[in-house]
Write an enzyme that holds these catalytic residues in place. Structure first.
Site, PDB file in Angstrom:
ATOM      1  N   ARG A 277       0.973  -1.163   0.012  1.00 49.85           N
ATOM      2  CA  ARG A 277      -0.191   0.146  -0.043  1.00 49.85           C
ATOM      3  C   ARG A 277       0.853   1.174   0.073  1.00 49.85           C
ATOM      4  O   ARG A 277       1.577   1.370   1.001  1.00 49.85           O
ATOM      5  CB  ARG A 277      -1.061   0.034   1.309  1.00 49.85           C
ATOM      6  N   LEU A 278       1.140   2.045  -1.275  1.00 47.86           N
ATOM      7  CA  LEU A 278       1.966   3.095  -1.220  1.00 47.86           C
ATOM      8  C   LEU A 278       1.101   4.320  -0.611  1.00 47.86           C
ATOM      9  O   LEU A 278      -0.011   4.689  -1.011  1.00 47.86           O
ATOM     10  CB  LEU A 278       2.086   3.254  -2.617  1.00 47.86           C
ATOM     11  N   ASP A 279       2.001   5.057   0.250  1.00 47.48           N
ATOM     12  CA  ASP A 279       1.490   6.072   0.911  1.00 47.48           C
ATOM     13  C   ASP A 279       1.465   7.281  -0.044  1.00 47.48           C
ATOM     14  O   ASP A 279       2.349   7.672  -0.672  1.00 47.48           O
ATOM     15  CB  ASP A 279       2.319   6.265   2.143  1.00 47.48           C
ATOM     16  N   ALA A 280       0.279   8.170   0.010  1.00 43.28           N
ATOM     17  CA  ALA A 280       0.181   9.375  -0.440  1.00 43.28           C
ATOM     18  C   ALA A 280       0.977   9.704  -1.791  1.00 43.28           C
ATOM     19  O   ALA A 280       1.768  10.541  -1.943  1.00 43.28           O
ATOM     20  CB  ALA A 280       0.441  10.547   0.262  1.00 43.28           C
ATOM     21  N   HIS A 282       0.135  11.260  -4.375  1.00 43.19           N
ATOM     22  CA  HIS A 282       0.017  12.529  -4.911  1.00 43.19           C
ATOM     23  C   HIS A 282       1.249  13.310  -4.291  1.00 43.19           C
ATOM     24  O   HIS A 282       1.419  14.477  -5.049  1.00 43.19           O
ATOM     25  CB  HIS A 282      -1.284  13.141  -4.561  1.00 43.19           C
ATOM     26  N   GLU A 316      -2.760   4.992  -2.251  1.00 49.00           N
ATOM     27  CA  GLU A 316      -3.345   6.310  -1.566  1.00 49.00           C
ATOM     28  C   GLU A 316      -3.258   7.467  -2.283  1.00 49.00           C
ATOM     29  O   GLU A 316      -2.075   7.762  -2.683  1.00 49.00           O
ATOM     30  CB  GLU A 316      -2.836   6.395  -0.209  1.00 49.00           C
ATOM     31  N   ASP A 341     -10.700   7.548   0.331  1.00 49.45           N
ATOM     32  CA  ASP A 341     -10.889   8.046   1.543  1.00 49.45           C
ATOM     33  C   ASP A 341     -11.891   9.138   1.777  1.00 49.45           C
ATOM     34  O   ASP A 341     -12.115   9.660   2.831  1.00 49.45           O
ATOM     35  CB  ASP A 341      -9.462   9.099   1.913  1.00 49.45           C
ATOM     36  N   HIS A 345     -13.321  11.254   5.325  1.00 49.96           N
ATOM     37  CA  HIS A 345     -13.140  12.918   4.894  1.00 49.96           C
ATOM     38  C   HIS A 345     -14.594  13.413   5.406  1.00 49.96           C
ATOM     39  O   HIS A 345     -14.609  14.414   6.051  1.00 49.96           O
ATOM     40  CB  HIS A 345     -12.746  13.284   3.834  1.00 49.96           C
TER      41      HIS A 345
END
Length: 383
Positions: A277-280, A282, A316, A341, A345
């Site tokens: 699972r790759l964090d952020a 963006h 993500e 998410d 949110h």
């Protein structure tokens, strides 16, 4: 265990030779370090007290990699990399940091572990996963990989099909969320290091649980981050919420891309992890001809296939971009799933009244109903 060192089983499209770090071979250990700006690079071998035993020069070769095979070195030996004669640092591709982020690196032979999961082939789709997110440091009082193992059958009996470990790359101190890791290849020493993680993955597979691992490629933590000394790992051309961006498209970025792509394959091949699972994502900037994440997903899928397994990649992202899960053959990034998410949110904004940052588009209760019906707000059709 002996045998000629095998390269990562997926081709990495870069002139940087693999593998990097300390690789056990028939004759000793091959040390390889990407340090394109260093005039000289040595490996300093240490004795049991931490004193210098001997130093060996590494020869500069293709792509800015300094490498040499050194005899008389074996698994469990500690070492440092010495740049330009006077700066002794941990190996940027260290497999184990038993003395913490600032200490010496340790030679690890991944072939020494006797795996018992030969019949496990991974999971084919996200539809097969009921994920239990797990923080190793707080799941049990011991805060170790091994302390989780007795509780795996209970998780499986409750209907969980996968445990998701929050990031375990070596970070400062003994307890941390994990998102400030600095040694990407080294499982956290206070959690039990490489063998502890292997035992956990093996035990999870034994009771039918897949293992998802959170990984962070958008930044590194500030303490113990020595990558600047080795090469152009970071850039001021882009900024992230955590500071300078990782250099994926600027001068010298070939080595940076190789470091991260090989790391993703490393968790699949050396630790039998089933999904990343790759964090952020963006916060990962790449304006080059082919996005580093497209190269990464292709390499990881190929590495798993070479092992006769399946591996999944989860992104993500706060951009709700359909390109994330579009196949690389159709100019997408090739992820198998995208973290959604928006429901979180929407609920957070409704309960707290916070409307800044992630929450600026979620200003009343209407987004809750919308995100219960569709993963993204505002609802849209996926192409």
């Amino acid at each position: 265990m002996t045998g000629t060192a095998a390269p990562i089983p997926s081709p990495i499209p870069t002139p940087i030779p693999a593998p990097l770090g300390a690789t056990v071979t028939d004759g000793g250990v091959r040390f390889a370090v990407w340090a394109p700006h260093a005039r000289t690079v040595h490996v300093r071998l240490l004795d049991a007290s931490g004193a210098t035993r001997v130093e060996h020069p590494l020869a500069l070769g293709a792509g800015g990699v300094h490498a040499a095979e050194v005899g008389g070195v074996r698994q469990g030996d500690d070492y440092l990399i010495v740049l330009d004669g006077d700066r002794a640092l941990p190996d940027p591709a260290s497999r184990w940091q038993p003395h913490g982020v600032h200490g010496a690196s340790r030679v690890v032979d991944p072939r020494a572990h006797a795996w018992s999961d030969a019949g496990w082939t991974g999971v084919r789709s996200m539809a097969d996963l009921v994920i239990y997110e797990l923080h190793v440091g707080t799941f049990m009082p011991e805060g170790t990989f091994d302390a989780i193992i007795p509780h795996l059958p209970h998780l499986a009996s409750d209907g969980v099909t996968a445990i998701e470990l929050m990031p375990v790359a070596e970070f400062p101190g003994a307890r941390n969320w994990g998102y400030d890791g600095v040694h990407l290849y080294a499982p956290q020493s206070s959690y039990g290091g490489p063998e502890g993680l292997r035992r956990l993955v093996d035990a999870a597979h034994d009771v039918g649980l897949a293992v998802v691992l959170d990984v962070v490629y958008n930044h590194l933590g500030p303490e113990g981050n020595y990558l600047d000394a080795y090469g152009p790992y970071f850039t001021d051309h882009y900024r992230t919420p955590w500071g300078r961006a990782v250099n994926y498209d600027g001068p010298g970025s070939d080595g940076v891309r190789a470091h991260v792509i090989a790391n993703a394959c490393h968790w699949i091949t050396e630790y039998h992890v089933d999904a990343l699972r790759l964090d952020a994502i963006h916060g990962i900037y790449d304006m080059g001809a082919r996005h580093v994440l497209a190269e990464l997903t292709d390499a990881v899928h190929a590495a798993a296939t070479a092992m006769g397994r399946h591996a999944l990649l989860i992104a993500e992202s706060d951009q709700s971009d359909p390109r994330v899960t579009r196949p690389t053959s159709q100019h997408g990034l090739g992820f198998d799933a995208q973290w959604a998410d928006d429901l979180h949110h929407a609920v957070h904004a409704a309960l707290t009244g916070e409307t800044q940052g992630y929450y600026e588009d979620f200003c009343d209760v209407a987004p809750i109903a919308a995100t219960l019906a569709s993963p993204f707000f505002p609802p849209r059709a996926h192409p």
